[in-house]
Design a protein around this motif. Structure first.
Motif, PDB file in Angstrom:
ATOM      1  N   SER A  30      31.336  40.975  44.770  1.00 21.70           N
ATOM      2  CA  SER A  30      31.327  39.513  44.916  1.00 21.70           C
ATOM      3  C   SER A  30      29.952  39.060  45.394  1.00 21.70           C
ATOM      4  O   SER A  30      29.225  39.807  46.056  1.00 21.70           O
ATOM      5  CB  SER A  30      32.403  39.055  45.911  1.00 21.70           C
ATOM      6  OG  SER A  30      32.057  39.425  47.228  1.00 21.70           O
ATOM      7  N   LEU A  31      29.629  37.840  45.060  1.00 20.08           N
ATOM      8  CA  LEU A  31      28.341  37.270  45.438  1.00 20.08           C
ATOM      9  C   LEU A  31      28.204  37.216  46.959  1.00 20.08           C
ATOM     10  O   LEU A  31      27.126  37.476  47.498  1.00 20.08           O
ATOM     11  CB  LEU A  31      28.206  35.867  44.828  1.00 20.08           C
ATOM     12  CG  LEU A  31      26.818  35.297  44.680  1.00 20.08           C
ATOM     13  CD1 LEU A  31      25.901  36.245  43.907  1.00 20.08           C
ATOM     14  CD2 LEU A  31      26.873  33.954  43.987  1.00 20.08           C
ATOM     15  N   ASP A  67      30.508  30.999  53.502  1.00 25.87           N
ATOM     16  CA  ASP A  67      30.063  31.831  52.389  1.00 25.87           C
ATOM     17  C   ASP A  67      28.836  31.215  51.721  1.00 25.87           C
ATOM     18  O   ASP A  67      27.873  31.910  51.396  1.00 25.87           O
ATOM     19  CB  ASP A  67      31.183  32.025  51.369  1.00 25.87           C
ATOM     20  CG  ASP A  67      32.321  32.885  51.885  1.00 25.87           C
ATOM     21  OD1 ASP A  67      32.192  33.472  52.985  1.00 25.87           O
ATOM     22  OD2 ASP A  67      33.357  32.962  51.189  1.00 25.87           O
ATOM     23  N   ARG A  68      28.884  29.914  51.524  1.00 22.53           N
ATOM     24  CA  ARG A  68      27.760  29.216  50.877  1.00 22.53           C
ATOM     25  C   ARG A  68      26.489  29.342  51.709  1.00 22.53           C
ATOM     26  O   ARG A  68      25.398  29.556  51.178  1.00 22.53           O
ATOM     27  CB  ARG A  68      28.134  27.745  50.671  1.00 22.53           C
ATOM     28  CG  ARG A  68      27.174  26.985  49.831  1.00 22.53           C
ATOM     29  CD  ARG A  68      27.342  27.365  48.376  1.00 22.53           C
ATOM     30  NE  ARG A  68      26.065  27.240  47.719  1.00 22.53           N
ATOM     31  CZ  ARG A  68      25.679  27.936  46.683  1.00 22.53           C
ATOM     32  NH1 ARG A  68      26.497  28.813  46.152  1.00 22.53           N
ATOM     33  NH2 ARG A  68      24.518  27.769  46.151  1.00 22.53           N
ATOM     34  N   LYS A  69      26.635  29.227  53.034  1.00 24.40           N
ATOM     35  CA  LYS A  69      25.476  29.368  53.917  1.00 24.40           C
ATOM     36  C   LYS A  69      24.869  30.765  53.796  1.00 24.40           C
ATOM     37  O   LYS A  69      23.643  30.911  53.779  1.00 24.40           O
ATOM     38  CB  LYS A  69      25.877  29.112  55.374  1.00 24.40           C
ATOM     39  CG  LYS A  69      26.128  27.664  55.705  1.00 24.40           C
ATOM     40  CD  LYS A  69      26.572  27.521  57.159  1.00 24.40           C
ATOM     41  CE  LYS A  69      26.988  26.113  57.486  1.00 24.40           C
ATOM     42  NZ  LYS A  69      27.510  25.994  58.870  1.00 24.40           N
ATOM     43  N   LYS A  70      25.724  31.771  53.724  1.00 24.11           N
ATOM     44  CA  LYS A  70      25.234  33.152  53.592  1.00 24.11           C
ATOM     45  C   LYS A  70      24.500  33.340  52.267  1.00 24.11           C
ATOM     46  O   LYS A  70      23.457  33.991  52.210  1.00 24.11           O
ATOM     47  CB  LYS A  70      26.390  34.153  53.702  1.00 24.11           C
ATOM     48  CG  LYS A  70      26.939  34.288  55.099  1.00 24.11           C
ATOM     49  CD  LYS A  70      28.113  35.241  55.133  1.00 24.11           C
ATOM     50  CE  LYS A  70      28.726  35.310  56.523  1.00 24.11           C
ATOM     51  NZ  LYS A  70      29.934  36.156  56.541  1.00 24.11           N
ATOM     52  N   LYS A 100      22.942  41.096  39.728  1.00 21.66           N
ATOM     53  CA  LYS A 100      23.241  42.286  40.531  1.00 21.66           C
ATOM     54  C   LYS A 100      24.716  42.298  40.940  1.00 21.66           C
ATOM     55  O   LYS A 100      25.360  43.346  40.936  1.00 21.66           O
ATOM     56  CB  LYS A 100      22.346  42.344  41.762  1.00 21.66           C
ATOM     57  CG  LYS A 100      22.506  43.635  42.519  1.00 21.66           C
ATOM     58  CD  LYS A 100      21.392  43.865  43.511  1.00 21.66           C
ATOM     59  CE  LYS A 100      21.584  45.239  44.110  1.00 21.66           C
ATOM     60  NZ  LYS A 100      20.443  45.702  44.831  1.00 21.66           N
ATOM     61  N   SER A 101      25.240  41.153  41.259  1.00 23.06           N
ATOM     62  CA  SER A 101      26.653  41.019  41.642  1.00 23.06           C
ATOM     63  C   SER A 101      27.550  41.484  40.491  1.00 23.06           C
ATOM     64  O   SER A 101      28.489  42.250  40.698  1.00 23.06           O
ATOM     65  CB  SER A 101      26.953  39.561  42.000  1.00 23.06           C
ATOM     66  OG  SER A 101      28.340  39.338  42.069  1.00 23.06           O
ATOM     67  N   MET A 102      27.247  41.035  39.276  1.00 27.50           N
ATOM     68  CA  MET A 102      28.065  41.418  38.117  1.00 27.50           C
ATOM     69  C   MET A 102      27.868  42.877  37.751  1.00 27.50           C
ATOM     70  O   MET A 102      28.843  43.583  37.478  1.00 27.50           O
ATOM     71  CB  MET A 102      27.747  40.506  36.923  1.00 27.50           C
ATOM     72  CG  MET A 102      28.249  39.080  37.160  1.00 27.50           C
ATOM     73  SD  MET A 102      28.209  37.947  35.748  1.00 27.50           S
ATOM     74  CE  MET A 102      26.585  38.062  35.111  1.00 27.50           C
ATOM     75  N   SER A 103      26.646  43.356  37.788  1.00 25.21           N
ATOM     76  CA  SER A 103      26.407  44.752  37.389  1.00 25.21           C
ATOM     77  C   SER A 103      27.014  45.736  38.400  1.00 25.21           C
ATOM     78  O   SER A 103      27.418  46.826  38.030  1.00 25.21           O
ATOM     79  CB  SER A 103      24.913  45.023  37.203  1.00 25.21           C
ATOM     80  OG  SER A 103      24.242  44.955  38.441  1.00 25.21           O
ATOM     81  N   ASN A 104      27.078  45.360  39.660  1.00 24.11           N
ATOM     82  CA  ASN A 104      27.671  46.225  40.687  1.00 24.11           C
ATOM     83  C   ASN A 104      29.146  45.926  40.931  1.00 24.11           C
ATOM     84  O   ASN A 104      29.754  46.531  41.815  1.00 24.11           O
ATOM     85  CB  ASN A 104      26.919  46.091  42.019  1.00 24.11           C
ATOM     86  CG  ASN A 104      25.523  46.643  41.955  1.00 24.11           C
ATOM     87  OD1 ASN A 104      25.158  47.351  41.022  1.00 24.11           O
ATOM     88  ND2 ASN A 104      24.718  46.329  42.944  1.00 24.11           N
ATOM     89  N   GLN A 105      29.675  44.993  40.164  1.00 23.61           N
ATOM     90  CA  GLN A 105      31.072  44.554  40.327  1.00 23.61           C
ATOM     91  C   GLN A 105      31.373  44.256  41.793  1.00 23.61           C
ATOM     92  O   GLN A 105      32.311  44.779  42.390  1.00 23.61           O
ATOM     93  CB  GLN A 105      32.044  45.586  39.766  1.00 23.61           C
ATOM     94  CG  GLN A 105      31.909  45.766  38.275  1.00 23.61           C
ATOM     95  CD  GLN A 105      32.905  46.752  37.720  1.00 23.61           C
ATOM     96  OE1 GLN A 105      33.530  47.521  38.438  1.00 23.61           O
ATOM     97  NE2 GLN A 105      33.065  46.724  36.408  1.00 23.61           N
TER      98      GLN A 105
END
Length: 189
Positions: free
Chosen positions: A177-178, A141-144, A170-175
């Protein structure tokens, strides 16, 4: 506490009978029996025991070789029984990831603690394997996320911090995950 499912494999029927009686008297479930290494492999696949108590010297395939094969598809604990305690045999058992080793004749006062220790080792190994899988997933996940940040840094000609801040917003506004956002950024690039 979960009742342990045990497979007994020994070429001597009297030994299998004695072990089965000892185990059942102490609350264990004997799910099957076998008389050689090939049967141990076959029954380990179908019965999926928590623990296999297996003789070392048997016809067709010995217990150490059978345990090595079983390790390829199962994480059950393996307790070896033998009338011999040669150093070479102990080394082979260690290479096959055997959890416990008892010299025959087996006494109940030795067998029961060996079973508990072998099963405890199995549980510890399962927990460790789960932690390793989680850590590997976190690394992937970190690599991505890092790759997605790199893509945004190039596209927007911005710093790493700015790219990351934009991703978080953008992650928070679109609900979302990162990691999902990172996958979308990578996919569209």
């Amino acid at each position: 506490m979960k009742r342990l499912k045990i497979l007994i494999v020994d070429d001597e029927p009297i030994t299998r009978l004695d072990l089965k009686e000892m185990l059942e008297e102490n609350g264990y479930e004997v799910v099957g029996e076998g008389k050689n290494g090939n049967e141990a492999i076959e029954k380990a696949r179908t019965l999926q025991p928590d623990l296999i108590i297996m003789d070392v010297k048997m016809p067709e395939m010995n217990g150490v070789k059978a345990a090595s094969v079983i390790r390829g598809f199962s994480d059950c604990a393996v307790l070896l029984l033998t009338a011999y305690s040669y150093r070479e045999l102990i080394e082979d058992a260690k290479k096959a990831s055997i959890n416990a080793y008892l010299v025959k004749p087996v006494k109940e006062r030795e067998l029961l603690p060996a079973i508990e220790i072998a099963f405890s080792q199995r549980e510890q190994l399962q927990t460790l394997n789960e932690k390793v899988k989680k850590m590997e997933q976190k690394m992937e996940d970190r690599k991505k996320i890092e790759k997605a940040k790199g893509i945004l840094m190039k596209e927007w000609n911005c710093s790493e911090e700015q790219a990351y801040r934009q991703m978080r917003q953008k992650s928070m506004s679109n609900q979302m995950s990162l990691i999902k956002l990172a996958e979308q950024i990578i996919e569209r690039s």
